[in-house]
Design a protein around this motif. Sequence first.
Motif, PDB file in Angstrom:
ATOM      1  N   GLY A  34       0.767  -1.238   0.000  1.00  0.00           N
ATOM      2  CA  GLY A  34       0.000   0.000   0.000  1.00  0.00           C
ATOM      3  C   GLY A  34       0.798   1.287   0.000  1.00  0.00           C
ATOM      4  N   PHE A  35       2.098   1.199   0.086  1.00  0.00           N
ATOM      5  CA  PHE A  35       2.942   2.385   0.101  1.00  0.00           C
ATOM      6  C   PHE A  35       4.098   2.209  -0.874  1.00  0.00           C
ATOM      7  CE2 PHE A  35       0.848   2.365   4.193  1.00  0.00           C
ATOM      8  CZ  PHE A  35       0.505   3.697   4.374  1.00  0.00           C
ATOM      9  N   VAL A  36       4.716   3.331  -1.210  1.00  0.00           N
ATOM     10  CA  VAL A  36       5.926   3.336  -2.019  1.00  0.00           C
ATOM     11  C   VAL A  36       6.986   4.036  -1.175  1.00  0.00           C
ATOM     12  CG1 VAL A  36       6.967   4.186  -4.159  1.00  0.00           C
ATOM     13  CG2 VAL A  36       4.599   3.388  -4.162  1.00  0.00           C
ATOM     14  N   PRO A  37       8.180   3.464  -1.073  1.00  0.00           N
ATOM     15  CA  PRO A  37       9.201   4.080  -0.223  1.00  0.00           C
ATOM     16  C   PRO A  37       9.640   5.448  -0.753  1.00  0.00           C
ATOM     17  CG  PRO A  37      10.089   2.156  -1.395  1.00  0.00           C
ATOM     18  CD  PRO A  37       8.638   2.259  -1.732  1.00  0.00           C
ATOM     19  N   PRO A  38      10.121   6.262   0.143  1.00  0.00           N
ATOM     20  CA  PRO A  38      10.331   6.033   1.576  1.00  0.00           C
ATOM     21  C   PRO A  38       9.081   6.381   2.390  1.00  0.00           C
ATOM     22  CG  PRO A  38      11.257   8.150   0.973  1.00  0.00           C
ATOM     23  CD  PRO A  38      10.701   7.535  -0.295  1.00  0.00           C
ATOM     24  N   VAL A  39       8.857   5.645   3.461  1.00  0.00           N
ATOM     25  CA  VAL A  39       7.764   5.922   4.384  1.00  0.00           C
ATOM     26  C   VAL A  39       8.284   5.841   5.816  1.00  0.00           C
ATOM     27  CG1 VAL A  39       5.921   5.094   2.870  1.00  0.00           C
ATOM     28  CG2 VAL A  39       6.960   3.522   4.491  1.00  0.00           C
ATOM     29  N   THR A  40       7.561   6.476   6.718  1.00  0.00           N
ATOM     30  CA  THR A  40       7.865   6.424   8.145  1.00  0.00           C
ATOM     31  C   THR A  40       6.697   5.755   8.862  1.00  0.00           C
ATOM     32  OG1 THR A  40       6.781   8.523   8.683  1.00  0.00           O
ATOM     33  CG2 THR A  40       9.105   8.636   7.954  1.00  0.00           C
ATOM     34  N   THR A  41       6.890   5.451  10.118  1.00  0.00           N
ATOM     35  CA  THR A  41       5.784   4.878  10.898  1.00  0.00           C
ATOM     36  C   THR A  41       4.643   5.875  11.004  1.00  0.00           C
ATOM     37  OG1 THR A  41       6.831   5.559  12.977  1.00  0.00           O
ATOM     38  CG2 THR A  41       7.251   3.299  12.229  1.00  0.00           C
ATOM     39  N   GLU A  42       4.940   7.159  10.984  1.00  0.00           N
ATOM     40  CA  GLU A  42       3.879   8.171  11.037  1.00  0.00           C
ATOM     41  C   GLU A  42       3.058   8.184   9.751  1.00  0.00           C
ATOM     42  OE1 GLU A  42       2.803   9.670  13.803  1.00  0.00           O
ATOM     43  OE2 GLU A  42       4.345   8.378  14.665  1.00  0.00           O
ATOM     44  N   ASP A  43       3.679   7.839   8.614  1.00  0.00           N
ATOM     45  CA  ASP A  43       2.935   7.702   7.360  1.00  0.00           C
ATOM     46  C   ASP A  43       1.995   6.505   7.433  1.00  0.00           C
ATOM     47  OD1 ASP A  43       4.366   9.831   6.094  1.00  0.00           O
ATOM     48  OD2 ASP A  43       5.978   8.436   5.539  1.00  0.00           O
ATOM     49  N   ILE A  44       2.424   5.462   8.114  1.00  0.00           N
ATOM     50  CA  ILE A  44       1.689   4.201   8.210  1.00  0.00           C
ATOM     51  C   ILE A  44       0.503   4.307   9.172  1.00  0.00           C
ATOM     52  CG2 ILE A  44       1.864   1.781   8.960  1.00  0.00           C
ATOM     53  CD1 ILE A  44       3.494   2.348   6.395  1.00  0.00           C
ATOM     54  N   ARG A  45       0.697   5.024  10.253  1.00  0.00           N
ATOM     55  CA  ARG A  45      -0.280   5.043  11.359  1.00  0.00           C
ATOM     56  C   ARG A  45      -1.728   5.283  10.918  1.00  0.00           C
ATOM     57  NH1 ARG A  45       1.243   4.949  16.529  1.00  0.00           N
ATOM     58  NH2 ARG A  45       3.300   5.712  15.953  1.00  0.00           N
ATOM     59  N   PRO A  46      -2.037   6.266  10.039  1.00  0.00           N
ATOM     60  CA  PRO A  46      -3.447   6.464   9.655  1.00  0.00           C
ATOM     61  C   PRO A  46      -4.054   5.244   8.957  1.00  0.00           C
ATOM     62  CG  PRO A  46      -2.130   8.378   9.041  1.00  0.00           C
ATOM     63  CD  PRO A  46      -1.168   7.310   9.481  1.00  0.00           C
ATOM     64  N   GLU A  47      -3.253   4.525   8.196  1.00  0.00           N
ATOM     65  CA  GLU A  47      -3.768   3.328   7.530  1.00  0.00           C
ATOM     66  C   GLU A  47      -4.039   2.225   8.549  1.00  0.00           C
ATOM     67  OE1 GLU A  47      -5.426   1.922   4.221  1.00  0.00           O
ATOM     68  OE2 GLU A  47      -4.470   3.875   4.374  1.00  0.00           O
ATOM     69  N   LEU A  48      -3.173   2.101   9.552  1.00  0.00           N
ATOM     70  CA  LEU A  48      -3.402   1.123  10.615  1.00  0.00           C
ATOM     71  C   LEU A  48      -4.670   1.479  11.390  1.00  0.00           C
ATOM     72  CD1 LEU A  48      -2.651  -1.334  12.287  1.00  0.00           C
ATOM     73  CD2 LEU A  48      -1.087   0.130  13.606  1.00  0.00           C
ATOM     74  N   VAL A  49      -4.910   2.743  11.617  1.00  0.00           N
ATOM     75  CA  VAL A  49      -6.129   3.168  12.333  1.00  0.00           C
ATOM     76  C   VAL A  49      -7.369   2.685  11.587  1.00  0.00           C
ATOM     77  CG1 VAL A  49      -7.516   5.177  12.994  1.00  0.00           C
ATOM     78  CG2 VAL A  49      -5.077   5.093  13.554  1.00  0.00           C
ATOM     79  N   LYS A  50      -7.365   2.721  10.264  1.00  0.00           N
ATOM     80  CA  LYS A  50      -8.511   2.216   9.490  1.00  0.00           C
ATOM     81  C   LYS A  50      -8.748   0.738   9.792  1.00  0.00           C
ATOM     82  CE  LYS A  50      -7.808   5.385   5.626  1.00  0.00           C
ATOM     83  NZ  LYS A  50      -7.434   5.471   4.200  1.00  0.00           N
ATOM     84  N   HIS A  51      -7.674  -0.038   9.871  1.00  0.00           N
ATOM     85  CA  HIS A  51      -7.812  -1.461  10.224  1.00  0.00           C
ATOM     86  C   HIS A  51      -8.370  -1.602  11.648  1.00  0.00           C
ATOM     87  CE1 HIS A  51      -6.083  -3.319   6.703  1.00  0.00           C
ATOM     88  NE2 HIS A  51      -4.911  -2.732   6.855  1.00  0.00           N
TER      89      HIS A  51
END
Length: 174
Positions: A34-51
């Motif tokens: 779902g992402f293309v690098p570079p990403v940080t954990t802060e970039d990931i967090r909103p997607e995890l919240v959806k889960h």
Amino acid sequence: MALTFEVDPKFDSTLRDGICALWADVSNAGGAVGFVPPVTTEDIRPELVKHLVSMAEGRTRLLVGYDEKGAVAATAFLVRNTHRLMSHWLWLYTVMVHPGHQGKGYGRELMSAAAEAARGTDGIEAIRLTCRGGTGADRFYATCGYKEVGRVPGAIRVADGDDRDDIIMLLPLG
């Protein structure tokens, strides 16, 4: 050493941070999650919240694989199909194994654990997933028993001039 799997683990900040770190590491290693690098954990967090919202609503189950040190090494999300005519199968999303554990057979262990978790879900007869073309993921899933049942050419735009197929795969559980 094999992974230890847990379905629907108690969710806390340690697990949240472990999943975010795993997701960022997989993404930054070129994983198609779902992402293309570079990403940080802060970039990931909103997607995890959806889960997490979907988990709270009872539509999603979390499967986590822990390594011998107890760190999050693999995940998959099993999502119930909410359409009344398609409730007999579920989606498998965000299938990840940490890049440091690649080549140890953990991916196959994760897929087997996901199938077992799906079999333990009332009324579920199949698992459906999608994967990004050009990564080899479709070949891996095929070795785990999944069959390609559809393909949308160029549906995933990784970058300008780099469009990939969205490959739909199915694993009957019967």
